[in-house]
Structures are given as C-alpha cells and as structure tokens.
Design an enzyme around this catalytic site. Structure first.
Site, PDB file in Angstrom:
ATOM      1  N   ASN A 101      43.820  25.531  41.094  1.00  0.00           N
ATOM      2  CA  ASN A 101      45.123  26.099  40.978  1.00  0.00           C
ATOM      3  C   ASN A 101      45.896  25.701  42.340  1.00  0.00           C
ATOM      4  O   ASN A 101      45.320  25.427  43.333  1.00  0.00           O
ATOM      5  CB  ASN A 101      45.055  27.603  41.177  1.00  0.00           C
ATOM      6  CG  ASN A 101      44.400  28.175  39.872  1.00  0.00           C
ATOM      7  OD1 ASN A 101      44.398  27.392  38.903  1.00  0.00           O
ATOM      8  ND2 ASN A 101      43.740  29.467  39.947  1.00  0.00           N
ATOM      9  N   HIS A 118      43.439  20.245  43.339  1.00  0.00           N
ATOM     10  CA  HIS A 118      44.804  19.825  42.796  1.00  0.00           C
ATOM     11  C   HIS A 118      46.185  19.810  43.607  1.00  0.00           C
ATOM     12  O   HIS A 118      47.199  19.936  42.999  1.00  0.00           O
ATOM     13  CB  HIS A 118      44.902  20.331  41.354  1.00  0.00           C
ATOM     14  CG  HIS A 118      43.926  19.932  40.272  1.00  0.00           C
ATOM     15  ND1 HIS A 118      43.746  20.583  39.107  1.00  0.00           N
ATOM     16  CD2 HIS A 118      43.005  19.074  40.203  1.00  0.00           C
ATOM     17  CE1 HIS A 118      42.813  19.949  38.193  1.00  0.00           C
ATOM     18  NE2 HIS A 118      42.126  18.929  39.082  1.00  0.00           N
ATOM     19  N   GLY A 186      37.939  31.137  34.495  1.00  0.00           N
ATOM     20  CA  GLY A 186      39.406  30.924  34.084  1.00  0.00           C
ATOM     21  C   GLY A 186      39.828  29.617  34.102  1.00  0.00           C
ATOM     22  O   GLY A 186      40.806  29.373  34.430  1.00  0.00           O
TER      23      GLY A 186
HETATM   24  N1  APR Z   1      40.922  35.745  33.407  1.00  0.00           N
HETATM   25  C1  APR Z   1      40.164  34.461  33.299  1.00  0.00           C
HETATM   26  N2  APR Z   1      40.504  33.629  32.482  1.00  0.00           N
HETATM   27  C2  APR Z   1      41.578  33.735  31.911  1.00  0.00           C
HETATM   28  C3  APR Z   1      42.484  34.790  31.765  1.00  0.00           C
HETATM   29  C4  APR Z   1      41.886  35.934  32.628  1.00  0.00           C
HETATM   30  N3  APR Z   1      42.830  36.901  32.476  1.00  0.00           N
HETATM   31  N4  APR Z   1      43.339  34.447  30.917  1.00  0.00           N
HETATM   32  C5  APR Z   1      43.219  33.301  30.389  1.00  0.00           C
HETATM   33  N5  APR Z   1      41.962  32.735  30.811  1.00  0.00           N
HETATM   34  C6  APR Z   1      41.512  31.368  30.485  1.00  0.00           C
HETATM   35  C7  APR Z   1      41.665  30.790  29.059  1.00  0.00           C
HETATM   36  O1  APR Z   1      40.931  31.458  28.057  1.00  0.00           O
HETATM   37  C8  APR Z   1      41.404  29.295  29.594  1.00  0.00           C
HETATM   38  O2  APR Z   1      40.009  29.001  29.195  1.00  0.00           O
HETATM   39  O3  APR Z   1      41.933  30.497  31.564  1.00  0.00           O
HETATM   40  C9  APR Z   1      41.608  29.382  30.915  1.00  0.00           C
HETATM   41  C10 APR Z   1      42.983  28.413  31.405  1.00  0.00           C
HETATM   42  O4  APR Z   1      42.837  27.033  30.952  1.00  0.00           O
HETATM   43  P1  APR Z   1      44.164  26.128  31.247  1.00  0.00           P
HETATM   44  O5  APR Z   1      45.070  26.647  30.784  1.00  0.00           O
HETATM   45  O6  APR Z   1      43.478  24.807  30.660  1.00  0.00           O
HETATM   46  O7  APR Z   1      43.877  25.824  32.853  1.00  0.00           O
HETATM   47  P2  APR Z   1      42.956  25.152  33.701  1.00  0.00           P
HETATM   48  O8  APR Z   1      41.621  25.022  33.115  1.00  0.00           O
HETATM   49  O9  APR Z   1      43.267  25.596  35.160  1.00  0.00           O
HETATM   50  O10 APR Z   1      43.634  23.666  33.927  1.00  0.00           O
HETATM   51  C11 APR Z   1      43.196  22.406  34.430  1.00  0.00           C
HETATM   52  O11 APR Z   1      44.757  21.254  33.967  1.00  0.00           O
HETATM   53  O12 APR Z   1      46.993  21.027  33.653  1.00  0.00           O
HETATM   54  C12 APR Z   1      46.007  20.908  34.590  1.00  0.00           C
HETATM   55  O13 APR Z   1      46.280  20.328  36.856  1.00  0.00           O
HETATM   56  C13 APR Z   1      46.296  21.449  35.950  1.00  0.00           C
HETATM   57  O14 APR Z   1      44.854  22.623  37.321  1.00  0.00           O
HETATM   58  C14 APR Z   1      45.033  22.428  35.773  1.00  0.00           C
HETATM   59  C15 APR Z   1      44.175  21.587  35.156  1.00  0.00           C
END
Ligand code: APR
Length: 248
Positions: A101, A118, A186
């Site tokens: 994040n 990131h 998450g």
């Molecule tokens: N608590 C925990 N997890 C949650 C919640 C919650 N309240 N709400 C949603 N999630 C989960 C979703 O189920 C999903 O598995 O959080 C995850 C979010 O996934 P992404 O949107 O893909 O985010 P992330 O994995 O951080 O993305 C990775 O991709 O876009 C690039 O650079 C950006 O750092 C980011 C990277």
C-alpha cells in the site's frame, strides 16, 4: 472466531513474524481495493494509468487520477487491522510489515517496522533527475516542473513495468526467509514480485497464514486461512499472542 488449530499450536514458538499487506487492510478505512467490485481499477482503469508511458503521453490525466487518490487517502485513518499490527510489534522479538500500500496508514497507526515496496503516494520526485520534492501537490492542475531540471514531478509510487526499490525489497525478502510466521493480509496475490514473498517464507519453513474475506491466488498454498476482514482476523490472531504473553 475460530482460528486454524495449527496456527494456535505454532504461536507459542513464534519469534519472528513477517506480514505482507495489500489494499484489503485499508479497505475498512475507506480506501477502495484495486480488484474488488468497488475497485479503483473499475472506476478509473488504472492499469492504463499507472505506467510510465501513460504519464509521459497523457500527464494531466495521470496526475488527476493521483490527485483523486491523494485526496482520498488524506481523509482516511488507520483501522483496527493496522492497530493490531502495532500491538504485534511489541509482542514478538522480530516483526516486519511489508506493505504494497502507498497510503502510509501503517506508520500513521504507529508501526515502526514497515517497508513500502510500492512506494508512497504522499511523496514525489522528478521523473527525469529523481530529485525528491516536498510540496503540496493537491492544488496543482497537472505535474509541476522540477525546479532543478525542468522534468515532470511524479508521485513516488512504483508503476507497472518499473523496478521495485531494491533495498526495500531485499529487506522484505530477508524477513520472509527468517520468519517463523508469515501473514498475508488483504492481498489478491496477483502482482509480482510482492506475491513471491509468501512462497519465500514457506520454502524457508514458515507457517503461512492468509487473512482475507475472499479466496486468493495464495489460498491453496497457505497452511491456514482466516476468512475474515483484516481488522477481525488480525485482532483475533494478535489476541492469541497477547494471551500467550500473559501466560509466560
Ligand atoms: N480485509 C481484508 N482483505 C480484504 C478486505 C478487508 N476488509 N476487503 C477486501 N479484501 C481483499 C480482497 O478480497 C482481495 O483479495 O483484499 C484484496 C485486495 O486485492 P487487490 O485489489 O488486488 O489489491 P493488492 O493485492 O494490494 O494489489 C497489489 O497491485 O494494483 C497494484 O500496486 C498495486 O499494490 C497494488 C498491487
């Protein structure tokens, strides 16, 4: 909340913890995730925006998107998930939070051992000469020019196709290798190299726990899964560490 038995058995022996956090931990603070139904991807198609080519060919659109996200992030606060990780830092000998994040909420909550692989949306630098800038950019209509070289100022985040900060990722890999417990919280586990860290930890003998309300790319490799939000899941896991501390 029922936690995996293997996790509860492992916790008394845990000395070192590595936590990988993704957009899901900030969801309860009001920051939309990237790939969920209300994801930033859906509204703003950031896969087309979060890359160097888009910035160079259409700087004002990319700038506007980051201004929107900066504004949003400037209005939110850490939640119980972030706070549980602050408590965990004081309960184990060694802990590192590795976050994908860019919102700075772990540090705002009080975590002191955080690596941002990131980058951080609150910082900026010149795309050309790399000089860091400390200015309030929310008011700007487009990327300002670097006072040193005239290049375009950009947010200090890692875009698709760019290298991760080497020192930060090296620190994260070392923590993944030495930990007894790895928490993946998450994150959908689709973006590499961040998504390789749980495997590094597991291959080095760590117990791998996923905390996420949804199934992810990591789920089938995890030793234990907590199907809950980050705040509920982390609070429950950290409570076991706290009980353990009282007993010892
Ligand atoms: N608590 C925990 N997890 C949650 C919640 C919650 N309240 N709400 C949603 N999630 C989960 C979703 O189920 C999903 O598995 O959080 C995850 C979010 O996934 P992404 O949107 O893909 O985010 P992330 O994995 O951080 O993305 C990775 O991709 O876009 C690039 O650079 C950006 O750092 C980011 C990277």
């Amino acid at each position: 909340m029922n936690l995996p038995e293997g996790l509860v058995r492992a916790i008394p022996h845990v000395r070192s913890v590595c936590v990988l956090t993704g957009a899901g931990i900030s969801a309860e603070s009001g920051v939309p995730t990237f790939r969920g139904d209300d994801g930033l991807w859906k509204k703003f198609r950031p896969e087309e925006l979060a890359n160097v080519d888009a910035f160079l060919s259409n700087p004002s659109v990319v700038w506007e998107w980051y201004a929107y996200r900066r504004r949003l992030i400037s209005e939110v606060h850490p939640n119980d998930g972030h706070r549980a990780l602050v408590r965990l830092e004081s309960l184990v000998d060694d802990l590192l939070v590795v976050t994908q994040n860019v919102d700075g909420l772990h540090q705002e909550a009080g975590s002191t051992k955080v690596v941002e692989i990131h980058g951080n949306i609150r910082r900026n630098h010149c795309h050309a000469c790399k000089r860091e800038m400390d200015v309030d950019l929310l008011q700007q209509a487009g990327p300002p020019s670097c006072p040193q070289c005239g290049g375009m100022v950009r947010p200090s985040v890692v875009w698709f196709g760019e290298m991760l900060p080497m020192a930060a990722f090296g620190t994260a890999e070392l923590a993944a290798r030495r930990c007894d417990l790895f928490l993946s919280v998450g994150t959908s586990g689709v973006v590499y190299p961040a998504a390789s860290l749980p495997f590094t930890a597991k291959n080095s003998g760590a117990y791998l726990l996923e905390i996420d309300p949804e199934e992810t790319q990591l789920t089938r490799y995890a030793d234990g899964v907590v199907r809950a939000s980050a705040s509920v899941g982390l609070t429950a896991v950290v409570a076991v560490f706290e009980q353990q501390k009282v007993r010892s």
